[in-house]
Enzyme design. Structure first.
Site, PDB file in Angstrom:
ATOM      1  N   THR A  86      27.675  31.340  45.286  1.00 39.74           N
ATOM      2  CA  THR A  86      28.668  32.398  45.113  1.00 39.74           C
ATOM      3  C   THR A  86      28.664  33.402  46.263  1.00 39.74           C
ATOM      4  O   THR A  86      27.629  33.582  46.923  1.00 39.74           O
ATOM      5  CB  THR A  86      28.384  33.145  43.786  1.00 39.74           C
ATOM      6  OG1 THR A  86      29.154  34.331  43.737  1.00 39.74           O
ATOM      7  CG2 THR A  86      26.928  33.542  43.641  1.00 39.74           C
ATOM      8  N   GLU A 119      28.693  36.432  45.672  1.00 37.08           N
ATOM      9  CA  GLU A 119      28.016  37.627  45.145  1.00 37.08           C
ATOM     10  C   GLU A 119      26.613  37.802  45.742  1.00 37.08           C
ATOM     11  O   GLU A 119      26.035  38.872  45.657  1.00 37.08           O
ATOM     12  CB  GLU A 119      27.962  37.582  43.615  1.00 37.08           C
ATOM     13  CG  GLU A 119      29.348  37.521  43.017  1.00 37.08           C
ATOM     14  CD  GLU A 119      29.399  37.847  41.535  1.00 37.08           C
ATOM     15  OE1 GLU A 119      28.515  38.553  41.035  1.00 37.08           O
ATOM     16  OE2 GLU A 119      30.339  37.368  40.885  1.00 37.08           O
ATOM     17  N   TYR A 143      22.391  38.061  37.907  1.00 36.27           N
ATOM     18  CA  TYR A 143      23.077  36.795  38.214  1.00 36.27           C
ATOM     19  C   TYR A 143      23.015  36.481  39.705  1.00 36.27           C
ATOM     20  O   TYR A 143      22.544  35.412  40.110  1.00 36.27           O
ATOM     21  CB  TYR A 143      24.538  36.854  37.741  1.00 36.27           C
ATOM     22  CG  TYR A 143      25.418  35.789  38.375  1.00 36.27           C
ATOM     23  CD1 TYR A 143      25.207  34.433  38.092  1.00 36.27           C
ATOM     24  CD2 TYR A 143      26.444  36.126  39.263  1.00 36.27           C
ATOM     25  CE1 TYR A 143      25.999  33.449  38.676  1.00 36.27           C
ATOM     26  CE2 TYR A 143      27.237  35.152  39.846  1.00 36.27           C
ATOM     27  CZ  TYR A 143      27.008  33.808  39.551  1.00 36.27           C
ATOM     28  OH  TYR A 143      27.789  32.837  40.138  1.00 36.27           O
TER      29      TYR A 143
HETATM   30  N1  LIG Z   1      33.484  30.879  38.346  1.00 34.55           N
HETATM   31  C1  LIG Z   1      33.462  31.465  39.517  1.00 34.55           C
HETATM   32  O1  LIG Z   1      34.364  32.227  39.857  1.00 34.55           O
HETATM   33  C2  LIG Z   1      32.345  31.207  40.487  1.00 34.55           C
HETATM   34  C3  LIG Z   1      32.364  31.856  41.712  1.00 34.55           C
HETATM   35  C4  LIG Z   1      31.360  31.598  42.627  1.00 34.55           C
HETATM   36  C5  LIG Z   1      30.374  30.667  42.331  1.00 34.55           C
HETATM   37  N2  LIG Z   1      30.358  30.052  41.132  1.00 34.55           N
HETATM   38  C6  LIG Z   1      29.279  29.072  40.871  1.00 34.55           C
HETATM   39  O2  LIG Z   1      29.884  27.833  40.558  1.00 34.55           O
HETATM   40  C7  LIG Z   1      29.106  27.131  39.600  1.00 34.55           C
HETATM   41  C8  LIG Z   1      29.956  26.772  38.408  1.00 34.55           C
HETATM   42  O3  LIG Z   1      30.513  27.971  37.866  1.00 34.55           O
HETATM   43  P1  LIG Z   1      31.418  27.946  36.564  1.00 34.55           P
HETATM   44  O4  LIG Z   1      32.305  29.122  36.625  1.00 34.55           O
HETATM   45  O5  LIG Z   1      31.997  26.605  36.373  1.00 34.55           O
HETATM   46  O6  LIG Z   1      30.304  28.208  35.456  1.00 34.55           O
HETATM   47  P2  LIG Z   1      30.373  27.948  33.884  1.00 34.55           P
HETATM   48  O7  LIG Z   1      29.483  28.976  33.281  1.00 34.55           O
HETATM   49  O8  LIG Z   1      31.767  27.820  33.418  1.00 34.55           O
HETATM   50  O9  LIG Z   1      29.697  26.506  33.732  1.00 34.55           O
HETATM   51  C9  LIG Z   1      28.345  26.272  33.942  1.00 34.55           C
HETATM   52  C10 LIG Z   1      28.010  24.905  33.327  1.00 34.55           C
HETATM   53  O10 LIG Z   1      26.618  24.657  33.555  1.00 34.55           O
HETATM   54  C11 LIG Z   1      26.044  24.189  32.345  1.00 34.55           C
HETATM   55  N3  LIG Z   1      24.626  24.553  32.350  1.00 34.55           N
HETATM   56  C12 LIG Z   1      24.085  25.797  32.210  1.00 34.55           C
HETATM   57  N4  LIG Z   1      22.744  25.723  32.266  1.00 34.55           N
HETATM   58  C13 LIG Z   1      22.437  24.403  32.482  1.00 34.55           C
HETATM   59  C14 LIG Z   1      21.228  23.702  32.652  1.00 34.55           C
HETATM   60  N5  LIG Z   1      20.050  24.321  32.612  1.00 34.55           N
HETATM   61  N6  LIG Z   1      21.279  22.365  32.851  1.00 34.55           N
HETATM   62  C15 LIG Z   1      22.469  21.700  32.869  1.00 34.55           C
HETATM   63  N7  LIG Z   1      23.638  22.331  32.703  1.00 34.55           N
HETATM   64  C16 LIG Z   1      23.636  23.661  32.519  1.00 34.55           C
HETATM   65  C17 LIG Z   1      26.830  24.871  31.239  1.00 34.55           C
HETATM   66  O11 LIG Z   1      26.733  24.167  30.021  1.00 34.55           O
HETATM   67  C18 LIG Z   1      28.235  24.872  31.825  1.00 34.55           C
HETATM   68  O12 LIG Z   1      28.908  23.680  31.491  1.00 34.55           O
HETATM   69  C19 LIG Z   1      27.936  28.066  39.240  1.00 34.55           C
HETATM   70  O13 LIG Z   1      26.816  27.641  39.975  1.00 34.55           O
HETATM   71  C20 LIG Z   1      28.396  29.427  39.685  1.00 34.55           C
HETATM   72  O14 LIG Z   1      27.319  30.229  40.075  1.00 34.55           O
HETATM   73  C21 LIG Z   1      31.320  30.306  40.196  1.00 34.55           C
END
Ligand SMILES: NC(=O)c1ccc[n+]([C@@H]2O[C@H](COP(=O)([O-])OP(=O)(O)OC[C@H]3O[C@@H](n4cnc5c(N)ncnc54)[C@H](O)[C@@H]3O)[C@@H](O)[C@H]2O)c1
Length: 359
Positions: A132, A134, A158
Site C-alpha cells: 500500500t 500508506e 495497519y
Molecule cells: N483496498 C485498497 O484500497 C488497498 C490499497 C492498497 C493496498 N491494498 C492491499 O491489497 C491487498 C488486498 O486488499 P483488499 O482491499 O482486497 O483487502 P480485503 O480485506 O478486502 O481482503 C483481504 C483478504 O485476505 C484474506 N485473509 C486475511 N487474513 C488472511 C490470512 N491470514 N491467510 C489467508 N487469507 C487471509 C481475507 O479473508 C480477505 O479475503 C492487501 O494486502 C492490502 O493491504 C489494498
C-alpha cells in the site's frame, strides 16, 4: 498455475476473476475467509476447473507447503492481509499476526519450495507482494507524490504492519535471492468492495436512507485507482517487473474524501433519485475524525509507466460511474455480505468439508 493468497477479498477476487478471463492459466486461491473474504464474489467460478479454492491461513506453513508441492505454481501473488485501518486501531494484533507473521511464514514456505525447483523453473519463479501507499506516511499539501524512493513512515497499526511485511519481502530477496516484486498502490475502488470502505459505504447508506459519515472536515486526500486497473498493473509487473524492485501503482486521481462523497451522491441523484426528490448529499454527516488520520496520500506511478508501459485505463469519472452502476445492479451481493446468512453458510460449509473446496 499461480497461487493467489487473499483471493476472496476485494482486490484479490477481482484479480482472480480477471486473471481467469485474460490468461490461459489456473489459479489456486488460498484465503482464510475472514469477515473480508467473500466466496459470493467468486460464485461464477463454481464450475471452473482452472480455479481451486482452499480455505486456509498464509501462516499455516504445513498447509502452504502442501499446496506448493501439490500445485507447483510458477508464481505466488500475495494479497492476503488485514486491510482496514479502523479495525487496526481497535485491534492491532490480527494485523501483526497476518500481515507480519503470516507474510514471514509464507515467505519461508515459498523459499523452501523455490529452493527445490529445477534451475529453469527457479529462474522463472516470482513472488509478488501487494502493498500500500500508506507505508509512506502522510503528505502535506503541495509536497510531491510518493515515489519508490520515498522513505517509509507508517502511521497506523495497519500501515506499520504492511511496512514490516514489505521489509521482510525485500530482505528475503537480498538475503536469500528469492525473486520478489513489490507493488505499492493507492486506494482501490470498484465492484465487490466490502461495504465498510468509503465508496461502497456511501452508496449503501445513501440508498438505505442512512447518514453518510464523513471523518473530520472531509479534506483527507487520497489517490483513487480503479480495481481493474490495479489488476492489470499486477499482471504487468508479474510479467516484466525487474526482480527485487518496487513499483508504485496509482490512478492519477488525487481527491479529498468529501469530493468523492459528493460525486457518489450526484451519480445516485441521476441514476436512482430519492423518492422525495431531495439530493442524497443532504444525508452527509460529519463525524469525529479517526485518530492519527493521514491527511494526504499521492502516488507517483511514473516508474511503472516508464519501465513497463502501464497506465490506468479509467479516469475517476468513468471508474466511479461504473462502480455506482455496479452497486445498483448488485444489491443482492451487498445484502448477502451484510447479512449473517452468508457467514453461517461459510461456517456450515467448511465444518463439513474440512477446510477445502472449490468455489
Ligand atoms: N483496498 C485498497 O484500497 C488497498 C490499497 C492498497 C493496498 N491494498 C492491499 O491489497 C491487498 C488486498 O486488499 P483488499 O482491499 O482486497 O483487502 P480485503 O480485506 O478486502 O481482503 C483481504 C483478504 O485476505 C484474506 N485473509 C486475511 N487474513 C488472511 C490470512 N491470514 N491467510 C489467508 N487469507 C487471509 C481475507 O479473508 C480477505 O479475503 C492487501 O494486502 C492490502 O493491504 C489494498
Amino acid at each position: 498455475m499461480i497461487l493467489v493468497t487473499g483471493g476472496a477479498g476485494f482486490i484479490g477476487a477481482n484479480f482472480v476473476l480477471d486473471w481467469l478471463a485474460e490468461q490461459q492459466e489456473g489459479v489456486v486461491n488460498l484465503d482464510k475467509l475472514t469477515y473480508a473474504g467473500n466466496l459470493e464474489t467468486l460464485a461464477t467460478l463454481k464450475d471452473v476447473k482452472a480455479h481451486v479454492f482452499v480455505r486456509g491461513d498464509i501462516g499455516d506453513s504445513a498447509l502452504v507447503d502442501k499446496l506448493l508441492a501439490e500445485h507447483q505454481p510458477r508464481a505466488v501473488v500475495n494479497f492476503a492481509a488485514e486491510s482496514h485501518v479502523d479495525r487496526s486501531i481497535h485491534g492491532p494484533e490480527d494485523f501483526v499476526q497476518t500481515n507480519v507473521v503470516g507474510t514471514f511464514r509464507l515467505l519461508e514456505s515459498v523459499r523452501g519450495y523455490w529452493n527445490g525447483l529445477p534451475a529453469d523453473r527457479k529462474a522463472a519463479f516470482r513472488f509478488l507482494h501487494v502493498s500500500t501507499d500508506e507505508v509512506y506516511g502522510s503528505l502535506k499539501t503541495g509536497e510531491p507524490a510518493f515515489t519508490e524512493e520515498t522513505k517509509y513512515e507508517p502511521n497506523s497499526p495497519y500501515s506499520a504492519s504492511k511496512a514490516a511485511s514489505d521489509h521482510l519481502v525485500r530482505a528475503w530477496h537480498h538475503t536469500y535471492g528469492l525473486p520478489v516484486l513489490t507493488t505499492n498502490c493507492s486506494n482501490n475502488y470498484g465492484p465487490y468492495h466490502f461495504p465498510e470502505k468509503l465508496i461502497p459505504l456511501m452508496i449503501v447508506n445513501a440508498l438505505a436512507g442512512k447518514p453518510l459519515p464523513v471523518y473530520g472536515d472531509g479534506m483527507q486526500v487520497r489517490d483513487w485507482l480503479y480495481v481493474k486497473d490495479h489488476c492489470s498493473a499486477i499482471r504487468r509487473v508479474l510479467e516484466a517487473g525487474r526482480l527485487g524492485e518496487t513499483y508504485n501503482v496509482g490512478g492519477w486521481n488525487e481527491k479529498p474524501n468529501i469530493e468523492i462523497v459528493r460525486t457518489v451522491c450526484a451519480l445516485l441523484d441521476e441514476l436512482k433519485p430519492r423518492a422525495d426528490g431531495k439530493p442524497y448529499s443532504e444525508q452527509i454527516a460529519y463525524v469525529v475524525d479517526r485518530p492519527g488520520h493521514d491527511r494526504r496520500y499521492a502516488i507517483d506511478a511514473r516508474k511503472l509507466e516508464r519501465e513497463l508501459g502501464w497506465k490506468p485505463e479509467e479516469t475517476f469519472e468513468t471508474g466511479i460511474r461504473k462502480t455506482v452502476e455496479w452497486y445498483l445492479a448488485n444489491g443482492e451481493w451487498v445484502r448477502n455480505v451484510q447479512s449473517g446468512a452468508y457467514r453461517e453458510w461459510v461456517q456450515k460449509h467448511y465444518a463439513s468439508s474440512a477446510g477445502k473446496g472449490a468455489a
